[in-house]
Design a protein around this motif. Structure first.
Motif, PDB file in Angstrom:
ATOM      1  N   ILE A  51       0.834  -1.213   0.000  1.00  0.00           N
ATOM      2  CA  ILE A  51       0.000   0.000   0.000  1.00  0.00           C
ATOM      3  C   ILE A  51       0.864   1.258   0.000  1.00  0.00           C
ATOM      4  O   ILE A  51       0.701   2.160  -0.843  1.00  0.00           O
ATOM      5  CB  ILE A  51      -0.952  -0.021   1.212  1.00  0.00           C
ATOM      6  CG1 ILE A  51      -1.979  -1.144   1.056  1.00  0.00           C
ATOM      7  CG2 ILE A  51      -1.653   1.321   1.359  1.00  0.00           C
ATOM      8  CD1 ILE A  51      -2.854  -1.357   2.266  1.00  0.00           C
ATOM      9  N   PHE A  52       1.791   1.335   0.948  1.00  0.00           N
ATOM     10  CA  PHE A  52       2.606   2.550   1.042  1.00  0.00           C
ATOM     11  C   PHE A  52       3.648   2.621  -0.077  1.00  0.00           C
ATOM     12  O   PHE A  52       4.090   3.720  -0.426  1.00  0.00           O
ATOM     13  CB  PHE A  52       3.282   2.616   2.409  1.00  0.00           C
ATOM     14  CG  PHE A  52       2.327   2.948   3.523  1.00  0.00           C
ATOM     15  CD1 PHE A  52       1.979   4.258   3.793  1.00  0.00           C
ATOM     16  CD2 PHE A  52       1.763   1.942   4.280  1.00  0.00           C
ATOM     17  CE1 PHE A  52       1.099   4.566   4.814  1.00  0.00           C
ATOM     18  CE2 PHE A  52       0.886   2.239   5.302  1.00  0.00           C
ATOM     19  CZ  PHE A  52       0.541   3.552   5.573  1.00  0.00           C
ATOM     20  N   GLY A  53       4.030   1.464  -0.637  1.00  0.00           N
ATOM     21  CA  GLY A  53       4.915   1.511  -1.795  1.00  0.00           C
ATOM     22  C   GLY A  53       4.230   2.109  -3.007  1.00  0.00           C
ATOM     23  O   GLY A  53       4.854   2.856  -3.787  1.00  0.00           O
ATOM     24  N   ALA A  54       2.930   1.791  -3.165  1.00  0.00           N
ATOM     25  CA  ALA A  54       2.186   2.400  -4.276  1.00  0.00           C
ATOM     26  C   ALA A  54       1.979   3.900  -4.044  1.00  0.00           C
ATOM     27  O   ALA A  54       2.044   4.704  -4.990  1.00  0.00           O
ATOM     28  CB  ALA A  54       0.841   1.689  -4.433  1.00  0.00           C
ATOM     29  N   LEU A  55       1.730   4.291  -2.798  1.00  0.00           N
ATOM     30  CA  LEU A  55       1.544   5.712  -2.505  1.00  0.00           C
ATOM     31  C   LEU A  55       2.847   6.506  -2.640  1.00  0.00           C
ATOM     32  O   LEU A  55       2.793   7.741  -2.811  1.00  0.00           O
ATOM     33  CB  LEU A  55       0.987   5.888  -1.086  1.00  0.00           C
ATOM     34  CG  LEU A  55      -0.443   5.390  -0.862  1.00  0.00           C
ATOM     35  CD1 LEU A  55      -0.828   5.543   0.593  1.00  0.00           C
ATOM     36  CD2 LEU A  55      -1.428   6.134  -1.768  1.00  0.00           C
ATOM     37  N   SER A  56       3.999   5.823  -2.551  1.00  0.00           N
ATOM     38  CA  SER A  56       5.272   6.543  -2.680  1.00  0.00           C
ATOM     39  C   SER A  56       5.496   7.100  -4.085  1.00  0.00           C
ATOM     40  O   SER A  56       6.416   7.910  -4.278  1.00  0.00           O
ATOM     41  CB  SER A  56       6.436   5.624  -2.296  1.00  0.00           C
ATOM     42  OG  SER A  56       6.535   4.538  -3.206  1.00  0.00           O
TER      43      SER A  56
END
Length: 258
Positions: A51-56
């Motif tokens: 999730i946070f990798g995509a938001l990065s």
């Protein structure tokens, strides 16, 4: 700096803090929970990484909009290239997390399906350690000498000495008369009992060999799965270190030239 540039700067810094930080924490914690085989925490860390990798990606986009006038500079091109490399490595970490989870789940399933067998015979509950030794009135019937000795020890009873002497005189005769007959009677019965026990032990050896043959592939599969999980643990730890170093280099380039 205009209001738009300030907004882009705040968004760029905010996405960098609130997306790259959780991704770094999840990557660094994954090897430890692979070692402890905690599947629930590993699935949570993998979901956090995804999730946070995509938001990065927002960090990269807002950085491009903020530095739209610096495309011709070398440090900006180097920062963009390093971020793309770190994103590719992050995809590899996400894949290795999935492989480690599958390997641990397979190893735990194979290991849990093998029943535990007792290591040796156990005594039945409630059994007495000296069950063959009679006690009470039965002991007096089984051992006439014991009763004779007890009667002789009590004072006031007549003919106690005669009973003791007569029982002592009859004991060699009865022992000599019972010895051949009891030996002759016990020899065939002991041989028959040994044959019966050996016949019972032969069929019981076959199921144990079959269970050992069935457990061998399971133990092999569990060992392979554990080795795969260990390999993925090392890959994730090394890739997480490389990604963190890349992000630090990008931060230094931005602070130094921004």
């Amino acid at each position: 700096m205009s209001f738009t540039d300030r907004l882009l700067l705040w968004l760029h810094v905010g996405f960098a803090i609130f997306t790259l930080g959780p991704v770094a924490a999840a990557m660094m914690a994954t090897p430890r929970y692979i070692r402890t085989r905690d599947l629930a925490v590993l699935r949570y860390l993998r979901r956090t990484t995804g999730i946070f990798g995509a938001l990065s990606v927002g960090v990269f986009l807002f950085g491009l909009l903020l530095g739209r006038s610096d495309f011709n500079k070398a440090w900006f091109s180097a920062a963009m290239t390093l971020f793309v490399v770190s994103a590719a490595l992050l995809v590899l970490v996400f894949r290795d997390q999935r492989r480690a989870i599958n390997a641990i789940a397979k190893a735990m399933a194979v290991g849990g399906s093998t029943p535990a067998r007792p290591s040796g015979p156990t005594a039945a509950p409630g059994s007495a350690p000296h069950a063959g030794i009679p006690d009470g009135p039965e002991a007096h019937q089984a051992d006439p000498d014991r009763g004779a000795g007890a009667e002789a020890a009590e004072p006031g009873r007549p003919y106690a000495a005669d009973k003791t002497s007569s029982s002592a005189a009859d004991q060699p005769l009865t022992a000599a008369a019972d010895k051949p007959s009891s030996a002759a009677a016990d020899k065939p019965s002991s041989a028959a009992a040994d044959q019966a026990s050996s016949a019972e032990d032969k069929p019981s050896a076959a199921p144990s060999q079959a269970s050992a043959a069935a457990d061998k592939p399971r133990s092999t599969a569990a060992t392979i799965s554990s080795q795969v999980a260990s390999v993925e643990k090392g890959r994730i730890a090394s890739l997480a270190g490389v990604i963190s170093v890349i992000w630090l280099v990008i931060l230094v380039l931005m602070v130094w030239h921004g």
